[in-house]
Design a protein around this motif. Structure first.
Motif, PDB file in Angstrom:
ATOM      1  N   UNK A 272      36.708  66.264 -86.171  1.00 51.42           N
ATOM      2  CA  UNK A 272      36.437  66.181 -84.739  1.00 51.42           C
ATOM      3  C   UNK A 272      37.168  64.992 -84.124  1.00 51.42           C
ATOM      4  N   UNK A 273      37.047  63.817 -84.755  1.00 49.89           N
ATOM      5  CA  UNK A 273      37.649  62.604 -84.207  1.00 49.89           C
ATOM      6  C   UNK A 273      39.167  62.730 -84.115  1.00 49.89           C
TER       7      UNK A 273
ATOM      8  N   UNK B 106      45.101  56.328 -73.617  1.00 50.58           N
ATOM      9  CA  UNK B 106      45.461  55.343 -74.614  1.00 50.58           C
ATOM     10  C   UNK B 106      44.372  55.197 -75.659  1.00 50.58           C
ATOM     11  N   UNK B 107      44.672  54.419 -76.678  1.00 57.62           N
ATOM     12  CA  UNK B 107      43.760  54.277 -77.818  1.00 57.62           C
ATOM     13  C   UNK B 107      42.440  53.614 -77.437  1.00 57.62           C
ATOM     14  N   UNK B 108      42.466  52.691 -76.507  1.00 56.85           N
ATOM     15  CA  UNK B 108      41.231  52.008 -76.113  1.00 56.85           C
ATOM     16  C   UNK B 108      40.252  53.000 -75.482  1.00 56.85           C
ATOM     17  N   UNK B 109      40.735  53.825 -74.598  1.00 60.35           N
ATOM     18  CA  UNK B 109      39.882  54.799 -73.918  1.00 60.35           C
ATOM     19  C   UNK B 109      39.391  55.873 -74.888  1.00 60.35           C
ATOM     20  N   UNK B 110      40.254  56.299 -75.785  1.00 54.68           N
ATOM     21  CA  UNK B 110      39.873  57.302 -76.786  1.00 54.68           C
ATOM     22  C   UNK B 110      38.775  56.739 -77.685  1.00 54.68           C
ATOM     23  N   UNK B 111      38.963  55.509 -78.162  1.00 55.53           N
ATOM     24  CA  UNK B 111      37.970  54.890 -79.050  1.00 55.53           C
ATOM     25  C   UNK B 111      36.629  54.726 -78.342  1.00 55.53           C
ATOM     26  N   UNK B 112      36.655  54.306 -77.088  1.00 47.39           N
ATOM     27  CA  UNK B 112      35.407  54.136 -76.338  1.00 47.39           C
ATOM     28  C   UNK B 112      34.687  55.474 -76.166  1.00 47.39           C
TER      29      UNK B 112
ATOM     30  N   UNK C   6      31.027  56.526 -77.708  1.00 45.30           N
ATOM     31  CA  UNK C   6      29.938  57.034 -76.869  1.00 45.30           C
ATOM     32  C   UNK C   6      29.351  58.322 -77.437  1.00 45.30           C
ATOM     33  N   UNK C   7      30.098  58.982 -78.312  1.00 47.32           N
ATOM     34  CA  UNK C   7      29.621  60.199 -78.964  1.00 47.32           C
ATOM     35  C   UNK C   7      29.068  59.910 -80.359  1.00 47.32           C
ATOM     36  N   UNK C   8      28.878  58.630 -80.655  1.00 49.64           N
ATOM     37  CA  UNK C   8      28.296  58.169 -81.928  1.00 49.64           C
ATOM     38  C   UNK C   8      29.122  58.556 -83.146  1.00 49.64           C
ATOM     39  N   UNK C   9      30.428  58.604 -82.994  1.00 46.87           N
ATOM     40  CA  UNK C   9      31.312  58.877 -84.121  1.00 46.87           C
ATOM     41  C   UNK C   9      31.497  57.576 -84.900  1.00 46.87           C
ATOM     42  N   UNK C  10      31.514  57.670 -86.204  1.00 46.70           N
ATOM     43  CA  UNK C  10      31.653  56.508 -87.080  1.00 46.70           C
ATOM     44  C   UNK C  10      32.950  55.755 -86.799  1.00 46.70           C
ATOM     45  N   UNK C  11      32.876  54.437 -86.887  1.00 48.14           N
ATOM     46  CA  UNK C  11      34.066  53.614 -86.635  1.00 48.14           C
ATOM     47  C   UNK C  11      35.175  53.897 -87.648  1.00 48.14           C
ATOM     48  N   UNK C  12      34.815  54.294 -88.847  1.00 50.10           N
ATOM     49  CA  UNK C  12      35.823  54.655 -89.858  1.00 50.10           C
ATOM     50  C   UNK C  12      36.616  55.865 -89.384  1.00 50.10           C
ATOM     51  N   UNK C  13      35.921  56.865 -88.859  1.00 42.81           N
ATOM     52  CA  UNK C  13      36.593  58.074 -88.376  1.00 42.81           C
ATOM     53  C   UNK C  13      37.386  57.797 -87.099  1.00 42.81           C
ATOM     54  N   UNK C  14      36.881  56.903 -86.273  1.00 37.95           N
ATOM     55  CA  UNK C  14      37.624  56.526 -85.061  1.00 37.95           C
ATOM     56  C   UNK C  14      38.941  55.871 -85.449  1.00 37.95           C
TER      57      UNK C  14
ATOM     58  N   UNK D 246      46.369  50.215 -68.037  1.00 33.55           N
ATOM     59  CA  UNK D 246      45.149  49.721 -68.693  1.00 33.55           C
ATOM     60  C   UNK D 246      43.970  50.650 -68.402  1.00 33.55           C
ATOM     61  N   UNK D 247      43.915  51.188 -67.199  1.00 36.49           N
ATOM     62  CA  UNK D 247      42.823  52.110 -66.855  1.00 36.49           C
ATOM     63  C   UNK D 247      42.926  53.409 -67.643  1.00 36.49           C
ATOM     64  N   UNK D 248      44.108  53.729 -68.120  1.00 39.19           N
ATOM     65  CA  UNK D 248      44.301  54.909 -68.962  1.00 39.19           C
ATOM     66  C   UNK D 248      44.008  54.604 -70.423  1.00 39.19           C
ATOM     67  N   UNK D 249      43.697  53.336 -70.737  1.00 41.59           N
ATOM     68  CA  UNK D 249      43.274  52.985 -72.083  1.00 41.59           C
ATOM     69  C   UNK D 249      44.360  52.448 -72.990  1.00 41.59           C
ATOM     70  N   UNK D 250      45.480  52.037 -72.428  1.00 41.40           N
ATOM     71  CA  UNK D 250      46.537  51.468 -73.253  1.00 41.40           C
ATOM     72  C   UNK D 250      46.298  49.973 -73.439  1.00 41.40           C
ATOM     73  N   UNK D 251      46.770  49.450 -74.542  1.00 44.11           N
ATOM     74  CA  UNK D 251      46.546  48.064 -74.915  1.00 44.11           C
ATOM     75  C   UNK D 251      47.357  47.125 -74.023  1.00 44.11           C
TER      76      UNK D 251
END
Length: 162
Positions: A65-66, A80-86, A90-98, A141-146
């Motif tokens: 899923x991740x 971007x990766x920041x927005x995807x990770x957030x 929020x869907x309680x996906x494990x940080x390892x899978x993120x 940055x609002x699109x989630x890029x570093x």
């Protein structure tokens, strides 16, 4: 989803079949399926068993899923990766899978997408003044890029490069 009687509580097999159909339609995460089961007023004693069985049979796979979610949001929405990770958190996906999902994004394509995003924004704004570069940076940055990637690209870019 035939065989469900409207207005009557579902037994375990009916609830499992309905949940399996829900998961087969598109990739789902554990928390999403759990919320759907609750919204269907499934007996609370069935929910954990249904989720466990769905995972055992491959209907729910958090890693899959991740990776699919990250790839889809990057390709289709330009996130971007920041927005995807957030969003995954929020869907309680494990940080390892993120982490694995973010690593699955092609770094060259990621950088190219950011460059294109910034270039389009600067062209839209009209010139490469400091104010417009700041606006482009905020947009990226609002699109989630570093921020580090954004500023490394912006320091060398001029309107004549676009």
């Amino acid at each position: 989803m035939a065989g469900y009687t409207k207005g009557f509580p579902l037994d375990f097999n009916q609830a499992y079949t309905k949940a399996a159909d829900f998961c087969a339609f598109q990739e789902r995460c554990l928390s999403e399926v759990k919320l759907k089961l609750i919204s269907w007023n499934i007996d609370r004693s069935f929910i954990a068993k249904i989720l466990q069985q769905l995972q055992q049979e491959g209907f729910i796979n958090e890693k899959r899923y991740a990776v699919n979610y990250a790839g889809g949001k990057f390709r289709m929405k330009g996130w971007g990766k920041i927005k995807i990770a957030a969003s995954l958190r929020s869907r309680s996906v494990s940080s390892v899978f993120i982490s694995e999902a973010l690593q699955s994004i092609d770094p060259d394509l990621y950088l190219q997408t950011l460059e294109t995003l910034i270039a389009k924004k600067l062209q839209q704004l009209g010139n490469d003044s400091i104010e417009n570069k700041q606006k482009a940076a905020l947009f990226a940055a609002s699109r989630g890029f570093e921020p580090s990637l954004i500023f490394s690209l912006l320091k060398d870019i001029t309107l004549s490069d676009l």
